[in-house]
Design a protein around this motif. Structure first.
Motif, PDB file in Angstrom:
ATOM      1  N   LEU B 115      -2.113 -67.332 -47.981  1.00 32.62           N
ATOM      2  CA  LEU B 115      -2.000 -66.850 -46.601  1.00 32.62           C
ATOM      3  C   LEU B 115      -1.618 -65.371 -46.704  1.00 32.62           C
ATOM      4  O   LEU B 115      -0.519 -65.034 -47.146  1.00 32.62           O
ATOM      5  CB  LEU B 115      -0.931 -67.628 -45.830  1.00 32.62           C
ATOM      6  CG  LEU B 115      -0.630 -67.102 -44.423  1.00 32.62           C
ATOM      7  CD1 LEU B 115      -1.851 -67.156 -43.531  1.00 32.62           C
ATOM      8  CD2 LEU B 115       0.510 -67.905 -43.782  1.00 32.62           C
ATOM      9  N   ASP B 116      -2.547 -64.522 -46.305  1.00 33.85           N
ATOM     10  CA  ASP B 116      -2.354 -63.085 -46.487  1.00 33.85           C
ATOM     11  C   ASP B 116      -1.893 -62.430 -45.184  1.00 33.85           C
ATOM     12  O   ASP B 116      -2.339 -62.814 -44.104  1.00 33.85           O
ATOM     13  CB  ASP B 116      -3.676 -62.457 -46.945  1.00 33.85           C
ATOM     14  CG  ASP B 116      -3.468 -61.087 -47.583  1.00 33.85           C
ATOM     15  OD1 ASP B 116      -2.299 -60.651 -47.671  1.00 33.85           O
ATOM     16  OD2 ASP B 116      -4.469 -60.470 -47.982  1.00 33.85           O
ATOM     17  N   GLN B 117      -0.996 -61.482 -45.331  1.00 40.14           N
ATOM     18  CA  GLN B 117      -0.597 -60.647 -44.193  1.00 40.14           C
ATOM     19  C   GLN B 117      -1.232 -59.288 -44.424  1.00 40.14           C
ATOM     20  O   GLN B 117      -0.759 -58.505 -45.244  1.00 40.14           O
ATOM     21  CB  GLN B 117       0.921 -60.558 -44.114  1.00 40.14           C
ATOM     22  CG  GLN B 117       1.560 -61.922 -43.905  1.00 40.14           C
ATOM     23  CD  GLN B 117       2.986 -61.995 -44.414  1.00 40.14           C
ATOM     24  OE1 GLN B 117       3.916 -62.036 -43.640  1.00 40.14           O
ATOM     25  NE2 GLN B 117       3.159 -61.997 -45.717  1.00 40.14           N
ATOM     26  N   TYR B 122      -2.586 -62.290 -39.714  1.00 42.27           N
ATOM     27  CA  TYR B 122      -2.643 -63.318 -40.749  1.00 42.27           C
ATOM     28  C   TYR B 122      -4.098 -63.604 -41.079  1.00 42.27           C
ATOM     29  O   TYR B 122      -4.948 -63.668 -40.187  1.00 42.27           O
ATOM     30  CB  TYR B 122      -2.002 -64.617 -40.255  1.00 42.27           C
ATOM     31  CG  TYR B 122      -0.492 -64.588 -40.214  1.00 42.27           C
ATOM     32  CD1 TYR B 122       0.250 -64.431 -41.377  1.00 42.27           C
ATOM     33  CD2 TYR B 122       0.180 -64.755 -39.014  1.00 42.27           C
ATOM     34  CE1 TYR B 122       1.640 -64.417 -41.333  1.00 42.27           C
ATOM     35  CE2 TYR B 122       1.558 -64.749 -38.961  1.00 42.27           C
ATOM     36  CZ  TYR B 122       2.282 -64.580 -40.128  1.00 42.27           C
ATOM     37  OH  TYR B 122       3.645 -64.569 -40.089  1.00 42.27           O
ATOM     38  N   ARG B 125      -6.303 -67.320 -39.921  1.00 51.19           N
ATOM     39  CA  ARG B 125      -5.467 -67.612 -38.748  1.00 51.19           C
ATOM     40  C   ARG B 125      -5.193 -69.118 -38.635  1.00 51.19           C
ATOM     41  O   ARG B 125      -4.096 -69.527 -38.280  1.00 51.19           O
ATOM     42  CB  ARG B 125      -6.202 -67.133 -37.485  1.00 51.19           C
ATOM     43  CG  ARG B 125      -5.430 -67.325 -36.193  1.00 51.19           C
ATOM     44  CD  ARG B 125      -6.252 -66.764 -35.034  1.00 51.19           C
ATOM     45  NE  ARG B 125      -5.623 -66.980 -33.749  1.00 51.19           N
ATOM     46  CZ  ARG B 125      -4.717 -66.158 -33.203  1.00 51.19           C
ATOM     47  NH1 ARG B 125      -4.335 -65.085 -33.858  1.00 51.19           N
ATOM     48  NH2 ARG B 125      -4.210 -66.412 -32.020  1.00 51.19           N
ATOM     49  N   LEU B 135       1.372 -73.127 -51.346  1.00 49.77           N
ATOM     50  CA  LEU B 135       0.902 -72.118 -50.393  1.00 49.77           C
ATOM     51  C   LEU B 135       1.518 -70.792 -50.815  1.00 49.77           C
ATOM     52  O   LEU B 135       2.749 -70.653 -50.846  1.00 49.77           O
ATOM     53  CB  LEU B 135       1.341 -72.469 -48.969  1.00 49.77           C
ATOM     54  CG  LEU B 135       1.068 -71.384 -47.913  1.00 49.77           C
ATOM     55  CD1 LEU B 135      -0.429 -71.162 -47.738  1.00 49.77           C
ATOM     56  CD2 LEU B 135       1.698 -71.761 -46.575  1.00 49.77           C
ATOM     57  N   ILE B 137       2.198 -67.039 -50.044  1.00 54.95           N
ATOM     58  CA  ILE B 137       2.245 -66.113 -48.905  1.00 54.95           C
ATOM     59  C   ILE B 137       2.354 -64.703 -49.463  1.00 54.95           C
ATOM     60  O   ILE B 137       3.273 -64.398 -50.220  1.00 54.95           O
ATOM     61  CB  ILE B 137       3.436 -66.453 -47.993  1.00 54.95           C
ATOM     62  CG1 ILE B 137       3.310 -67.906 -47.502  1.00 54.95           C
ATOM     63  CG2 ILE B 137       3.491 -65.501 -46.812  1.00 54.95           C
ATOM     64  CD1 ILE B 137       4.613 -68.508 -47.077  1.00 54.95           C
ATOM     65  N   ALA B 191      -0.212 -67.770 -36.910  1.00 56.83           N
ATOM     66  CA  ALA B 191      -1.158 -68.553 -37.709  1.00 56.83           C
ATOM     67  C   ALA B 191      -0.727 -70.022 -37.620  1.00 56.83           C
ATOM     68  O   ALA B 191       0.412 -70.319 -37.222  1.00 56.83           O
ATOM     69  CB  ALA B 191      -1.173 -68.087 -39.160  1.00 56.83           C
ATOM     70  N   VAL B 193      -1.203 -73.944 -39.720  1.00 56.74           N
ATOM     71  CA  VAL B 193      -1.722 -74.694 -40.856  1.00 56.74           C
ATOM     72  C   VAL B 193      -1.636 -76.198 -40.543  1.00 56.74           C
ATOM     73  O   VAL B 193      -0.634 -76.680 -40.008  1.00 56.74           O
ATOM     74  CB  VAL B 193      -0.943 -74.367 -42.157  1.00 56.74           C
ATOM     75  CG1 VAL B 193       0.538 -74.683 -42.044  1.00 56.74           C
ATOM     76  CG2 VAL B 193      -1.554 -75.105 -43.344  1.00 56.74           C
TER      77      VAL B 193
END
Lengths: 339, 252
Positions: B115-117, B122, B125, B135, B137, B191, B193
């Motif tokens: 999960l990229d910022q 995000y 999304r 996960l 981040i 975002a 999940v």
């Protein structure tokens, strides 16, 4: 006098802190700094200014102001310890210091535990008590209080005024707790219209949020009625006592402003500035009512202080006070010398 | 005063103990033991394909005010993404098998899902992950982010990432649809999940298309979730090597 001016400064800074806290809640920035007492791993006071972005601006600024207020109250407590002859005023300083430290810890806990409602509400409610303590210290160290407002004769011992003013102050505090509950349970727009509730006097549907919101509106009405009754009593019976009618008039003005801000908070969909002004004006209403209550009960403090062997400054005639070692304007010194 | 001091000291001690406990609670939960057997028989597995449609005119995207962070503002104009629609198809809908798999256990991928910022948004999304799957981040921005998960059944966490390139890993321990993420620094960042015990999920892409592969034959409840429009469910039966078509229509 210097101590009194400093106490006023501390009280004003506490009001600023409450406004900053209101901004944190109103912008939803309470968790924008996930750690405490550090800020993103930095020591709080070395956090780079260029990283103060987004919600961090509100949360970190709130922490910095809180630290400054905590320090100011520490100095106030020490100053009272060194210079204040009345034991109960010194104790107010200790209690204020303990309260502001507890307040800081509550603020930290609520961040680390992801803003649980009870802790956040306790944090908001204790903030008002800290403000009340600083206001009380500022008031009781003032020259007027020390003179017992004797310029226009002895302070009145009006039991009716004492009762109704005390009740008004208590109700305002209760109303603030309900307001804090509304804020922290996200019920601020549970009733989206004003002055009606979904177009009716009574909400046609109910749930917990609507109930809290409606209770806050009913509370505002009750507080207003009590404030009008208090002010009416003062203007009818004590029109010649400025120490009473001034805070009474201010109370009515502040309540009018507060109701306007409450309405605007709803109608502006909780604009963060309006919302935060509503919070700090609520604190000002409480403080004003507290000042009126304490002044109405001033004569009782006279008796209380006069019975204390350690607090000879109270209840002493002015001519005795003038015998202090630092000269005529040294009531504290005279009290200490006598003690 | 003595009593007051005692009470105050007790509060401080209690608070310290409490703070210590809370710090530990944000640590990554241990991954459950991976199941090594795969109950899906490639010889009989079917698939589910379909699309998500939107009836009605969605509200126009709004330009997000990102002036509160100069870095984010410099990344260019950003629009709200609550309704991403093209050719009547609705994007970012999470479609998954809600029921019908019984007690089957499935292998858990060990490859982290990222999960990229990036650009103060995000990416992705909306996405899915399996219970036990790492996960990762990541902060690809030259500004601070806090990643704040607000699950109902899993453990809430809130972590700060002050520098570009910082990573943290989290493992969900319980199935939950959906777990929201938000950044409290940048209040426009959201975002979601979907955390599942199986790998049968998809997120609708451009034109609202989705595709779930390798489904064992059986009768399933399929649910489609959208961040603003809620959920819809349908029943579907898939035979051996069968590919079924399924369509969901959300109405405004």
């Amino acid at each position: 006098m210097l101590l009194h001016l400093y106490a006023v400064l501390v009280a004003l800074s506490t009001a600023v802190l409450i406004f900053a806290g209101g901004l944190v809640t109103s912008t939803g920035s309470g968790l924008s700094v996930p750690d405490w007492p550090t800020t993103y791993g930095w020591f709080m006071f070395t956090f780079p200014l260029d990283k103060m972005v987004g919600g961090i601006r509100f949360e970190h600024t709130h922490r910095l102001i809180a630290s400054a207020v905590g320090f100011l109250i520490l100095v106030l407590a020490v100053w009272l310890r060194l210079a204040e002859p009345r034991r109960w005023v010194r104790q107010l300083g200790y209690i204020a210091l303990g309260a502001v430290i507890t307040q800081g810890i509550l603020g930290g806990i609520t961040v680390l535990w992801y803003l649980p409602d009870p802790i956040s509400i306790a944090h908001a409610s204790l903030a008002q008590l800290v403000f009340c303590l600083t206001i009380s210290i500022a008031l009781t160290t003032s020259p007027g209080w020390k003179r017992a407002y004797s310029g226009r004769g002895p302070a009145p011992d009006d039991r009716v005024l004492q009762a109704i003013a005390t009740a008004t102050t208590g109700l305002i505090y209760l109303q603030i707790i309900v307001g804090a509950t509304m804020r922290h349970t996200d019920a601020g727009l549970a009733i989206p219209d004003f002055p009606f509730a979904f177009g009716h006097l009574l909400p046609p549907t109910w749930d917990a949020k609507i109930a809290v919101h409606y209770a806050h509106r009913v509370g505002a009405l009750v507080v207003t009625l009590f404030a009008i009754a208090t002010t009416g009593h003062v203007f009818f019976h004590h029109r010649t006592r400025p120490e009473l009618w001034r805070p009474s008039a201010l109370l009515i003005l502040l309540i009018a402003l507060q109701i306007t801000l409450g309405a605007l908070t709803v109608l502006s969909h909780k604009h963060y500035i309006v919302n935060s002004l509503h919070v700090v004006t609520g604190a000002s209403v409480l403080a004003t009512s507290l000042v009126l209550t304490l002044r109405a009960r001033r004569s009782r403090f006279e008796k209380f202080a006069g019975s204390s062997k350690q607090d000879p400054a109270y209840g002493l005639p002015m001519d005795v006070r003038r015998a202090g070692p630092l000269g005529p304007a040294d009531p504290i010194g005279s009290a200490r010398g006598r003690a | 005063m003595t009593l007051f001091l005692r009470v105050f000291l007790a509060l401080v001690v209690l608070s310290c103990v409490a703070c210590g406990g809370s710090t530990g609670s944000t640590e990554t939960a241990p991954a459950p033991a991976a199941v090594v057997t795969n109950p899906v028989d490639a010889a009989t597995a079917g698939s589910l394909k379909g699309s998500i449609k939107l009836e009605g005119t969605p509200p126009p995207s709004q330009t997000i005010n990102r002036r509160s962070d100069p870095y984010c503002e410099q990344q260019g104009e950003a629009k709200t993404q609550n309704f991403v629609v093209s050719d009547g198809g609705l994007q970012n809908v999470f479609v998954y098998v809600k029921d019908g798999l019984g007690d089957l256990k499935f292998p858990v991928p060990t490859t982290p899902l990222v999960l990229d910022q990036k650009g103060c948004t995000y990416a992705p999304r909306v996405f899915g992950i399996q219970v036990g799957q790492p996960l990762e981040i990541l902060n690809s921005d030259e500004t601070l982010h806090n990643i704040h998960a607000l699950p109902a059944n899993n453990r809430e966490f809130n972590r700060g990432q002050a520098l570009k390139g910082l990573k943290s890993t989290h493992v969900f321990t319980t199935a939950e649809v959906m777990v929201p993420f938000k950044c409290d620094v940048h209040n426009w960042m959201n975002a979601w999940v979907g955390v599942l015990n199986h790998p049968f999920y998809a997120v609708s892409g451009p034109a609202g298309a989705f595709d779930i592969q390798n489904l064992p034959p059986g009768t399933y409840t399929i649910e489609a979730w959208h961040e603003k429009l809620g959920t819809q469910t349908q029943m579907v039966t898939i035979g051996p090597k069968e590919t079924k078509e399924l369509s969901f229509t959300f109405k405004l």
